[in-house]
Design a protein around this motif. Sequence first.
Motif, PDB file in Angstrom:
ATOM      1  N   VAL A 176       6.789  -8.280  -3.325  1.00  0.00           N
ATOM      2  CA  VAL A 176       6.128  -6.963  -3.732  1.00  0.00           C
ATOM      3  C   VAL A 176       6.087  -6.361  -2.476  1.00  0.00           C
ATOM      4  O   VAL A 176       5.496  -6.687  -1.570  1.00  0.00           O
ATOM      5  N   ALA A 177       6.562  -5.037  -2.599  1.00  0.00           N
ATOM      6  CA  ALA A 177       6.492  -4.035  -1.385  1.00  0.00           C
ATOM      7  C   ALA A 177       5.571  -2.779  -1.571  1.00  0.00           C
ATOM      8  O   ALA A 177       5.800  -2.421  -2.789  1.00  0.00           O
ATOM      9  N   TYR A 178       4.858  -2.608  -0.699  1.00  0.00           N
ATOM     10  CA  TYR A 178       4.005  -1.352  -0.919  1.00  0.00           C
ATOM     11  C   TYR A 178       4.583  -0.289   0.033  1.00  0.00           C
ATOM     12  O   TYR A 178       4.997  -0.459   1.070  1.00  0.00           O
ATOM     13  N   HIS A 179       4.338   1.029  -0.577  1.00  0.00           N
ATOM     14  CA  HIS A 179       5.054   2.278   0.210  1.00  0.00           C
ATOM     15  C   HIS A 179       4.061   2.676   1.568  1.00  0.00           C
ATOM     16  O   HIS A 179       2.864   2.874   0.927  1.00  0.00           O
ATOM     17  N   ARG A 239       2.992   3.719  -4.626  1.00  0.00           N
ATOM     18  CA  ARG A 239       3.577   2.684  -5.750  1.00  0.00           C
ATOM     19  C   ARG A 239       3.869   1.463  -4.859  1.00  0.00           C
ATOM     20  O   ARG A 239       4.135   1.353  -3.888  1.00  0.00           O
ATOM     21  N   VAL A 240       3.903   0.337  -5.770  1.00  0.00           N
ATOM     22  CA  VAL A 240       4.511  -1.006  -5.367  1.00  0.00           C
ATOM     23  C   VAL A 240       5.759  -1.177  -6.221  1.00  0.00           C
ATOM     24  O   VAL A 240       5.810  -1.270  -7.184  1.00  0.00           O
ATOM     25  N   ARG A 241       6.690  -1.779  -5.272  1.00  0.00           N
ATOM     26  CA  ARG A 241       8.143  -2.280  -5.980  1.00  0.00           C
ATOM     27  C   ARG A 241       8.172  -3.750  -5.777  1.00  0.00           C
ATOM     28  O   ARG A 241       7.503  -4.312  -5.059  1.00  0.00           O
ATOM     29  N   LEU A 242       9.168  -4.198  -6.649  1.00  0.00           N
ATOM     30  CA  LEU A 242       9.406  -5.652  -6.736  1.00  0.00           C
ATOM     31  C   LEU A 242      10.757  -5.861  -6.376  1.00  0.00           C
ATOM     32  O   LEU A 242      11.728  -5.284  -6.867  1.00  0.00           O
ATOM     33  N   ASP A 284      11.229  -0.510  -9.680  1.00  0.00           N
ATOM     34  CA  ASP A 284      10.800   0.386  -8.995  1.00  0.00           C
ATOM     35  C   ASP A 284       9.498   0.907  -8.816  1.00  0.00           C
ATOM     36  O   ASP A 284       9.179   1.194  -7.710  1.00  0.00           O
ATOM     37  N   ASP A 285       8.610   0.572  -9.914  1.00  0.00           N
ATOM     38  CA  ASP A 285       7.369   0.982  -9.972  1.00  0.00           C
ATOM     39  C   ASP A 285       6.411  -0.171 -10.779  1.00  0.00           C
ATOM     40  O   ASP A 285       7.006   0.136 -12.078  1.00  0.00           O
ATOM     41  N   LEU A 286       5.601  -0.778 -10.241  1.00  0.00           N
ATOM     42  CA  LEU A 286       4.857  -1.853 -11.192  1.00  0.00           C
ATOM     43  C   LEU A 286       3.746  -1.156 -11.793  1.00  0.00           C
ATOM     44  O   LEU A 286       3.141  -1.690 -12.593  1.00  0.00           O
ATOM     45  N   GLY A 287       3.754   0.088 -11.664  1.00  0.00           N
ATOM     46  CA  GLY A 287       2.619   0.724 -12.458  1.00  0.00           C
ATOM     47  C   GLY A 287       1.104   0.452 -12.423  1.00  0.00           C
ATOM     48  O   GLY A 287       0.335   0.514 -13.241  1.00  0.00           O
ATOM     49  N   ILE A 288       1.119   0.273 -11.067  1.00  0.00           N
ATOM     50  CA  ILE A 288      -0.463   0.035 -10.706  1.00  0.00           C
ATOM     51  C   ILE A 288      -1.229   1.203  -9.706  1.00  0.00           C
ATOM     52  O   ILE A 288      -0.433   1.362  -8.815  1.00  0.00           O
ATOM     53  N   ASP A 289      -2.091   1.614 -10.253  1.00  0.00           N
ATOM     54  CA  ASP A 289      -2.906   2.842  -9.345  1.00  0.00           C
ATOM     55  C   ASP A 289      -4.073   1.964  -8.436  1.00  0.00           C
ATOM     56  O   ASP A 289      -4.188   0.923  -8.483  1.00  0.00           O
TER      57      ASP A 289
END
Length: 344
Positions: free
Chosen positions: A168-171, A179-182, A196-201
């Motif tokens: 998991v990568a965070y921008h 966003r965080v990507r997998l 592209d976006d795990l959808g977590i705020d």
Amino acid sequence: MQAMKRCSIGFCLLTSFLVATMQQAGSGMAAELVRVDRIWDQAHHNAFTDLARFKGHWFCVFREGTRHVSDDGALRVLRSEDGLKWESVALITSDDSDLRDAKLSVTPDGKLMLSGAGALHDPSEGSHQSYNWFSDDGVTWSDAVDAGKRSDWLWRTSWSNEGTAYSVAYHTGDPSDRRVRLYKSDDGKRFDVLVDDLGIDGYPNESSILFLGDDTAYCMLRRDAGSKTGMWGVAKPPYTDWAWNDMGVRIGGPHMIRLPDGRFVAAVRLYDQKVRTSLCWVDPKTGELDEFLALPSGGDTSYAGLVFHDDKLWVSYYSQHESLDEEVETDFTTAIYLAQVKLD
């Protein structure tokens, strides 16, 4: 408790904490803190650890630098046969970045992989670059291999049962894009975006993933905005659809493993009451944490490595508590510690 003794050679047995038992509330499970050793304090700031067993040796990696954030961060690799006597076997440096947050994993083809990120001195084309290094012996390391997109911090690499790497990568670039990507990789070298976006705020960032025998993936994720409570994710292959649950507690530096008896154990920084590095049981259904052992720690602390070996849980971590103790003379701000914990 008595103050922990300063050791002149840098390897210090913390005798005050040799036997400390805490009871897990409501479960009848006891944990005995068998011993804690300070295994490194040679830099002013020593932090952000990980731990691995590889080819019959212990390896502990961490960042050392002038401060918690400074331009001179380098990744130190220690090796030990018994977990008591440690030697430095490698120091990975960079001319253009502050190297941070080293993590260890063993690749399917039997190499030790060290993952980390460089906070770039020149951020004009991106703030961070994630890297991986590879070794056959933990002593001689390859050149850095870029992992993922610039300004995406691939936090920790976990390998699935099929030998695929996930992270998991965070921008870290545009503040409006949190966003965080997998990411996934077949070899630990080329990483491609799977989600592209795990959808977590709430500014999600640091994470830990583990896989069960049935290929179910679990993810523990830190957040630093809004409620600042951690998130617990569950997914089945191909890991493109995740169900997330609010853990209800603020955490830092999350890492977790699954014990041979099936229980999930995590090491996290907890913020309620005294800030500390603690071991917790994790309910895999909800992500609820049940703290059972606070390690000797305080101040600037966390970022643990976890290995279950010889019927004990071995935990590397860093802490500031000794330098905050007015009765203990120190030359460091934070030091690296290794705890051995016997679980019932």
